[in-house]
Enzyme design. Structure first.
Site, mmCIF file in Angstrom:
data_model
loop_
_atom_site.group_PDB
_atom_site.id
_atom_site.type_symbol
_atom_site.label_atom_id
_atom_site.label_comp_id
_atom_site.label_asym_id
_atom_site.label_seq_id
_atom_site.Cartn_x
_atom_site.Cartn_y
_atom_site.Cartn_z
ATOM 1 N N ASP A 204 -0.405 -4.092 7.232
ATOM 2 C CA ASP A 204 -1.493 -3.155 7.532
ATOM 3 C C ASP A 204 -2.660 -3.350 7.293
ATOM 4 O O ASP A 204 -3.337 -2.791 6.263
ATOM 5 C CB ASP A 204 -0.710 -1.614 6.823
ATOM 6 C CG ASP A 204 0.611 -1.199 7.441
ATOM 7 O OD1 ASP A 204 1.311 -2.061 7.978
ATOM 8 O OD2 ASP A 204 0.903 -0.099 7.491
ATOM 9 N N HIS B 224 6.827 -5.195 11.961
ATOM 10 C CA HIS B 224 6.359 -4.001 12.041
ATOM 11 C C HIS B 224 5.557 -3.763 13.427
ATOM 12 O O HIS B 224 4.355 -3.200 13.454
ATOM 13 C CB HIS B 224 5.130 -4.116 11.008
ATOM 14 C CG HIS B 224 4.392 -2.663 10.408
ATOM 15 N ND1 HIS B 224 3.637 -2.069 11.163
ATOM 16 C CD2 HIS B 224 4.769 -1.939 9.238
ATOM 17 C CE1 HIS B 224 3.174 -1.057 10.673
ATOM 18 N NE2 HIS B 224 3.966 -1.016 9.403
ATOM 19 N N ASP C 94 5.717 4.837 5.021
ATOM 20 C CA ASP C 94 6.641 3.701 5.491
ATOM 21 C C ASP C 94 6.848 2.420 4.782
ATOM 22 O O ASP C 94 7.755 1.816 5.003
ATOM 23 C CB ASP C 94 6.374 3.361 7.041
ATOM 24 C CG ASP C 94 4.829 2.892 7.217
ATOM 25 O OD1 ASP C 94 3.893 3.421 6.541
ATOM 26 O OD2 ASP C 94 4.597 2.216 8.116
ATOM 27 N N HIS C 95 6.128 2.443 3.686
ATOM 28 C CA HIS C 95 6.075 1.065 2.926
ATOM 29 C C HIS C 95 6.345 1.572 1.488
ATOM 30 O O HIS C 95 6.901 0.518 0.487
ATOM 31 C CB HIS C 95 4.752 0.430 2.652
ATOM 32 C CG HIS C 95 4.374 -0.154 4.177
ATOM 33 N ND1 HIS C 95 4.388 -1.564 4.336
ATOM 34 C CD2 HIS C 95 3.823 0.350 5.368
ATOM 35 C CE1 HIS C 95 4.082 -1.872 5.560
ATOM 36 N NE2 HIS C 95 3.638 -0.486 6.103
ATOM 37 N N HIS D 213 -7.367 -1.446 4.897
ATOM 38 C CA HIS D 213 -6.644 -0.256 5.645
ATOM 39 C C HIS D 213 -6.982 0.902 5.198
ATOM 40 O O HIS D 213 -8.258 0.876 4.591
ATOM 41 C CB HIS D 213 -5.071 -0.580 5.551
ATOM 42 C CG HIS D 213 -4.075 0.035 6.230
ATOM 43 N ND1 HIS D 213 -4.175 -0.074 7.541
ATOM 44 C CD2 HIS D 213 -3.062 0.827 5.890
ATOM 45 C CE1 HIS D 213 -3.240 0.578 8.290
ATOM 46 N NE2 HIS D 213 -2.611 1.299 7.403
ATOM 47 N N HIS E 140 0.817 -1.202 0.011
ATOM 48 C CA HIS E 140 -0.130 0.009 0.118
ATOM 49 C C HIS E 140 0.847 1.225 -0.214
ATOM 50 O O HIS E 140 2.182 1.145 0.477
ATOM 51 C CB HIS E 140 -1.116 -0.134 1.162
ATOM 52 C CG HIS E 140 -0.249 0.115 2.465
ATOM 53 N ND1 HIS E 140 0.555 -0.728 3.073
ATOM 54 C CD2 HIS E 140 -0.456 1.040 3.615
ATOM 55 C CE1 HIS E 140 0.979 -0.586 4.370
ATOM 56 N NE2 HIS E 140 0.263 0.751 4.528
#
Lengths: 301, 301
Positions: free
Chosen positions: A208, A267, A64-65, A140, A60
């Protein structure tokens, strides 16, 4: 098959953990799952060559990804990366990647050949003779996907058995490997005897998401489930729901229901940095074969 | 005044060096010069709080100088950063920042109050009672600026002298500190005797540029010049020109001509990673007080 954790922190990095990125090496494939900020430096520290990358799977588009993508792409371009780089991601991936390429004054970016695959529903996003990759929509705040890398079962030739029956190498071996019986010089050779089944491995990545029914479907019979466990269920089950994340307990429940063989938690929120073992224990009560991820941890399957 | 190097690599990071970022701490100001990918993690490793940041000076919009911005801004937003964050940069800064904020699905980004200052020519971009910051256009492939942080001279009150003359605290001290003579109770007090001049410090940052006349102007009388030295003049003077970068020799020549007191070389090409000392020697032949930068190096001025 080798899995290398290149980043295992939650939304913000710590001194010990970079943001999410996992490398999966399989034959000639080098597949990166997510690309948190600083991932290209993690490649350097791990003495890995990012130019070997073949595909990037984005779960996604939260920072942070994905914030390591522009730097990684720039470095590939600077190093004359000449393959087609396949990038898979949820709805919005084309829009975000186009904006991203406009935003940063890349040197040599026009050299890079990207093929962007936008995944809108549960589907097999890639299938080769050796493996396939499946994507499953998650829940999410941004469109999000879980991925499963599924190696195909193979029939390994039993060389001794063929020798005994005087069968030499030839195109018929391919038939046996497909599980088909053959006849050579009038002799019937049974695939079940001339070959040994080598079960393919399956790895599932769940990041997530609010707990949802696709989690178990994605992880079904996985040899390894890598799942986010941002929250400690005992303390913050409600917060996990509100923030649409999994708890350690939920990750373990998915592993158990899916009949996975191993679970690795990653995570994890920094609020638990001094008590990650408690999250591990929480998960182990439900699914025993659970581990905690750390940067540069390697798993061989 | 304290300067902390948070990233000292060239275009791509190494295991030892992150991409460009330098923090300047002065009274209540925490000013970041450039923000390469991974800068927020460098803050964590150095045990520095990014929420103390007051300003960010961007030299130019090449990835290795700005790709840490979205992650840093997101982290500030997540940590409820409530001040106005001033971001200064060359032409294009407003466009790039707007695109950047669109590109990444920030959590809480709407909370962040940014004030963006686009600098188009040589100018004093900020002046307070204690210091000013000047910007000088450089010559690179993208619009680029050098910055000088210039602390103002101060007159420190000579307390012993005032005691002897029976002068107590009062608004007249401010006059003395401005260098003005005063009369108290009919007594004339000379600023030159009642105060001591404390010369302000000057630090100049020169990144990614072809050698040009503004370099010496920017660094004039600097107490510290921090300059990129991507290339080794002896081996790659032509390449430096082609790529619009400085050599170690050129950086030293700037320091010498500008009558700077100290020079620190950074952003050195990885091709010299095993012989950085040769670049240092090249510079020292021209300007003796030269050092090489390393991540987390601290300078007190």
């Amino acid at each position: 098959m080798e899995i290398i954790f290149l980043g295992t922190s939650e939304a913000t990095p710590t001194a010990e953990k970079n943001q999410t990125a996992i490398l999966l090496k399989y034959n000639n494939e080098n597949i990166l799952v997510d690309c948190g900020e600083g991932t290209q430096r993690q490649f350097k520290i791990a003495k890995l060559n990012p130019c070997k990358l073949t595909r990037i799977l984005i779960t996604h588009w939260h920072g942070d990804h994905v914030l390591g993508l522009p730097g990684l792409l720039q470095t590939l371009a600077l190093n004359n990366y000449s393959k087609i780089l396949h990038i898979y991601g949820p709805k919005g991936t084309k829009y975000f990647l186009t904006l991203l390429l406009k935003t940063f004054a890349f040197i040599s970016r026009e050299k890079l050949k990207l093929e962007i695959h936008e995944i809108l529903k549960k589907e097999t996003i890639l299938e080769t003779k050796d493996f396939k990759i499946e994507a499953y929509p998650m829940k999410h705040f941004a469109p999000c996907l879980a991925y499963s890398f599924i190696e195909k079962d193979r029939y390994k030739i039993n060389i001794e058995y063929l020798k005994i029956h005087g069968i030499k190498e030839g195109p018929w071996l391919k038939e046996l490997q497909k599980g088909k019986d053959i006849a050579v010089n009038g002799k019937k050779i049974l695939a079940s005897k001339a070959t040994t089944l080598k079960k393919g491995k399956k790895i599932t990545f769940i990041f997530d998401t609010l707990l949802n029914e696709n989690c178990v479907k994605a992880a079904e019979n996985a040899d390894l489930l890598i799942a986010e466990a941002t929250f400690f269920d005992k303390e913050h089950a409600d917060l996990a729901k509100e923030r649409r994340h999994l708890t350690a307990k939920q990750a373990a429940t998915i592993a158990k229901k899916a009949k996975a063989k191993e679970l690795i938690l990653t995570h994890i929120s920094q609020r638990y940095s001094k008590k990650e073992q408690l999250l591990l224990e929480e998960a182990k009560k439900i699914f025993k074969n659970t581990k905690l991820a750390n940067d540069f941890m390697k798993i061989l399957l």
